[in-house]
Scaffold this active site. Structure first.
Site, PDB file in Angstrom:
ATOM      1  N   HIS A   1     -20.892  51.517  11.629  1.00 40.00           N
ATOM      2  CA  HIS A   1     -20.705  50.382  12.540  1.00 40.00           C
ATOM      3  C   HIS A   1     -21.958  50.162  13.396  1.00 40.00           C
ATOM      4  CE1 HIS A   1     -18.202  47.799  15.293  1.00 40.00           C
ATOM      5  NE2 HIS A   1     -19.144  48.173  16.145  1.00 40.00           N
ATOM      6  N   GLU A   2     -22.437  51.219  14.037  1.00 37.86           N
ATOM      7  CA  GLU A   2     -23.600  51.080  14.914  1.00 37.86           C
ATOM      8  C   GLU A   2     -24.861  50.747  14.124  1.00 37.86           C
ATOM      9  OE1 GLU A   2     -23.397  50.786  18.046  1.00 37.86           O
ATOM     10  OE2 GLU A   2     -21.291  51.385  18.202  1.00 37.86           O
TER      11      GLU A   2
ATOM     12  N   HIS B   1     -28.896  44.278  12.252  1.00 41.63           N
ATOM     13  CA  HIS B   1     -28.947  42.914  12.789  1.00 41.63           C
ATOM     14  C   HIS B   1     -30.229  42.739  13.603  1.00 41.63           C
ATOM     15  CE1 HIS B   1     -26.305  39.472  14.650  1.00 41.63           C
ATOM     16  NE2 HIS B   1     -27.355  39.025  14.001  1.00 41.63           N
TER      17      HIS B   1
ATOM     18  N   HIS C   1     -25.194  47.058  13.767  1.00 40.04           N
ATOM     19  CA  HIS C   1     -25.881  46.425  14.892  1.00 40.04           C
ATOM     20  C   HIS C   1     -27.393  46.591  14.758  1.00 40.04           C
ATOM     21  CE1 HIS C   1     -22.427  45.243  17.183  1.00 40.04           C
ATOM     22  NE2 HIS C   1     -21.986  46.464  17.373  1.00 40.04           N
TER      23      HIS C   1
END
Length: 702
Positions: A494-495, A501, A498
């Protein structure tokens, strides 16, 4: 120099070479665990072994993140002074600039000058183990925040931007991203009321200050334990909690207790209404509404949702209500299953109450699936997981994660790892500092900090982004690497979503780089990575037992995925309730009822379990501070990520063609394009509420 990537099927073999007990040396790292000798790539070695201590007596201190001023806590003052000088020069240049794209570029330079120190300080105040550094960073956050407030009320800056936005020819001559950034800067200005007459502008400034203070006060109240007289509890319960003199201290809801009476008592006492906390919340909501109306919006929700994927509160409420209606049948089935188990476990009190689902959902999962997270952990050493991410990213985006040696003073703890993100043809895209390991005083939450945003420089070069990922894993030891439970592994993916991105964005302006976009869009790349983390084809590339080299058995993964889906409906139904509460609180004012009465009414309508008289759950809802009117973002992001996964990646999670398209259509633009249009361009269809709701329901049905 071009970085040549190894094809992934070869990469997997080269990442980890294992032998028996023979003494094999490797240039890429060596660790001995039990009877096995494991060799890893530099990436796996970096995360699976303890960092060797180095003497820094003769090494020059380069400063935190290689910022030369930050060799000591006092350096933050020098950094602040430098920012103030540069900001003053940029303000003067912006006010005197001719109307055109140069105004946007100067605004972004000013924003970058402030953010490069403010964002760095915001990270250091949280992560640095030295209290002097943390305090100095905290002071810098305050001081630059005050400078930003001054700039937000600078009439000269406002007039320069206003002239540009009102010049149709100048706006038409600019590209889409430049026009959007100009409009975003104006939105920030008008939140401060700069366009209002003097008296109203002063009111707006005061309301902004009040909102910050009230938010801080509310957060403190959220985390304050409830102290009640011992006399209110029967003898068999009062010593189940902390005791201080004649008071019982209730610090949480004890949701994992197997004792029904303890869970009930904790729920009722911890959520007991606090009149002062309720006044703070109602004053905060009122101040937000007054500010929104003062600057021209019907409600705070309308102001907050401008520029998001959802766009307006009406769309959000339509999405949430439709999701709740689609879930309710399955939610009631799940509650019925919990009641059956509770009737066996507690026949004298078989009714299901709001304090029961967290306990019984975990209890039933354990009973049905017999899942022990520690059985999975040996397959998910941190180094293996990082190699798996590297393998995935090399195929999707043609990038590699390469460990970098850090210089003296560059990092705040010796176990922080620095990665360069290198594209096959584009070179270095950015740097990720990985602060993954536990240490005394370090916060327990996982998060992503932007330290420096990417932007186009005047000389044609690109200012590469720098981010920090903070996680909370046990460090490796001499006998074994850091082993992750399935939940920890999913959080890592999940991290890293980020981080990708931030790394893959190539916006012209740092104001909209990477995750600097609407919240309902910013969570999409990270949630999408959770789907990759649950796909056996992805996991089988790297999930191998750190001692035996055995691949994670497919039946273990299927059992884990099945357990995740059990009670997913009721858990999502609860999130829908919280999101609706958030929207109502930030909708039309006056509310007409207390926040407690509103919460009770909405819980009775949208959850499936009745509100408990004498409780006020919303007074513990800390997301109302940082995510006011935006709590729905978690649910909408999941719906969009689900649609992306099923349409674009489910058939082939390693598709380089789809990965490049995903970067081109979504990740590359950060907040520089309309988020709804980016998603629609990727999906090649218009985004409807019905499609999003169906995506969530399809996930449950699989």
């Amino acid at each position: 120099m071009r970085n040549v990537l190894i094809p992934c099927n070869r990469l997997v073999r080269l990442l980890r070479v294992r032998t028996g007990s023979s003494h094999v040396l490797s240039s890429v790292g060596r660790a001995v665990w039990g009877r096995e000798v494991a060799t890893w790539s530099p990436l796996g070695t970096a995360f699976n072994t303890k960092t060797a201590k180095r003497l820094n007596l003769f090494r020059e201190n380069v400063g935190l993140f290689e910022v030369p001023e930050l060799t000591s806590p006092s350096g933050f003052q020098r950094a602040e002074a430098k920012v103030a000088r540069e900001a003053a020069e940029l303000v003067e240049a912006t006010i005197g600039a001719p109307t055109g794209i140069q105004v946007v570029q100067l605004f972004d330079k000013l924003s970058d000058t402030l953010c490069r120190v403010a964002d760095l300080a915001d990270c250091i105040r949280v992560v640095h183990p030295n209290p002097k550094f943390a305090h100095a960073a905290q002071q810098t956050c305050f001081h630059i925040g005050a400078l930003v407030e001054q700039l937000n009320t600078n009439i000269g800056l406002y007039d320069a931007l206003k002239r540009l936005l009102h010049d149709e020819a100048a706006m038409a001559s600019m590209d889409e991203e430049s026009r959007r950034v100009a409009e975003l800067f104006m939105f920030d200005f008008e939140i401060s009321g700069i366009h209002l007459p003097d008296l109203q502008r002063e009111m707006a400034v005061q309301l902004n200050e009040d909102i910050l203070t009230l938010g801080s006060d509310f957060s403190k109240g959220v985390n304050t334990p409830n102290a009640v007289p011992k006399s209110v509890l029967p003898d068999h319960l009062k010593y189940c909690f902390s005791v201080d003199g004649d008071k019982v201290i209730v610090q949480n809801m004890h949701s994992d207790s197997g004792n029904d009476a303890i869970r009930e008592a904790a729920y009722k006492l911890y959520l007991h209404p606090n009149p002062q906390q309720e006044r703070v919340l109602e004053t905060l909501l009122s101040a937000r509404n007054r500010l929104a109306q003062l600057v021209g919006y019907p409600t705070f929700a309308h102001r907050t949702l401008k520029g998001t994927m959802a766009r307006d509160p009406e769309t959000v409420m339509s999405f949430l209500k439709a999701t709740g209606e689609g879930l309710i049948h399955r939610t009631m089935e799940e509650f019925s299953l919990m009641r059956k188990y509770k009737a066996k476990h507690s026949p004298s009190n078989p009714n299901l109450s709001p304090w029961d689902p967290p306990y019984y959902s975990a209890f039933i999962k354990a009973d049905r699936f017999k899942i022990d997270p520690t059985e999975y952990a040996p397959y998910f050493s941190l180094g293996a997981c990082m190699e798996g991410l590297n393998c995935l990213f090399s195929q999707l985006y043609r990038i590699s994660l390469q460990p970098q040696e850090t210089h003296n003073g560059e990092i705040w703890d010796s176990e922080v790892k620095k990665l360069a993100v290198i594209h096959e043809t584009e070179g270095i895209l950015g740097h990720i500092y990985c602060d993954f390991f536990q240490r005394p005083g370090k916060p327990h939450h996982d998060c992503h900090f932007t330290i420096r945003g990417g932007r186009q420089l005047d000389n044609g070069d690109y200012q590469i982004p720098v981010v920090v990922l903070m996680l909370h894993y046990p460090p490796p030891t001499m006998t074994k690497p850091t082993l992750l439970t399935p939940g920890m592994m999913e959080n890592l993916f999940h991290e890293m979503g980020h981080a990708m991105h931030s790394m893959l964005a190539r916006t012209r302006y740092q104001h909209v780089t990477g995750t600097r976009c609407s919240t309902d869009f910013a969570e999409v790349p990270s949630v999408l990575m959770e789907y990759f983390a649950s796909d056996y084809r992805v996991l089988s590339q790297f999930a191998r037992h750190y001692q035996t080299d055995e691949t994670l058995p497919e039946d273990m993964l299927r059992k884990l995925c099945d357990s995740k889906k059990l009670f997913q409906a009721s858990e999502l139904q609860q999130q829908v309730l919280y999101a609706i509460v958030d929207q109502v609180y930030h909708g039309k004012h006056p509310l007409g009822k207390s926040t407690t009465d509103i919460f009770a009414e909405l819980q009775n309508k949208y959850y499936g379990l009745p509100h408990v008289q004498g409780t006020a759950w919303q007074l513990r809802f800390n997301h109302l501070v940082g995510y006011g009117a935006k709590y729905y973002s978690y649910i909408m992001s999941r719906a969009v990520a689900s649609r992306l996964w099923h349409q674009c990646f489910k058939d082939d999670p390693f598709s380089g063609t789809m990965g490049e398209r995903y970067r081109r259509e979504m990740l590359a633009h950060g907040g520089g394009k309309d988020p709804k249009l980016m998603v629609e361009s990727m999906l090649q269809k218009q985004l409807s509420t019905e499609d999003l709701v169906q995506s969530l329901l399809d996930d449950l049905a699989e």
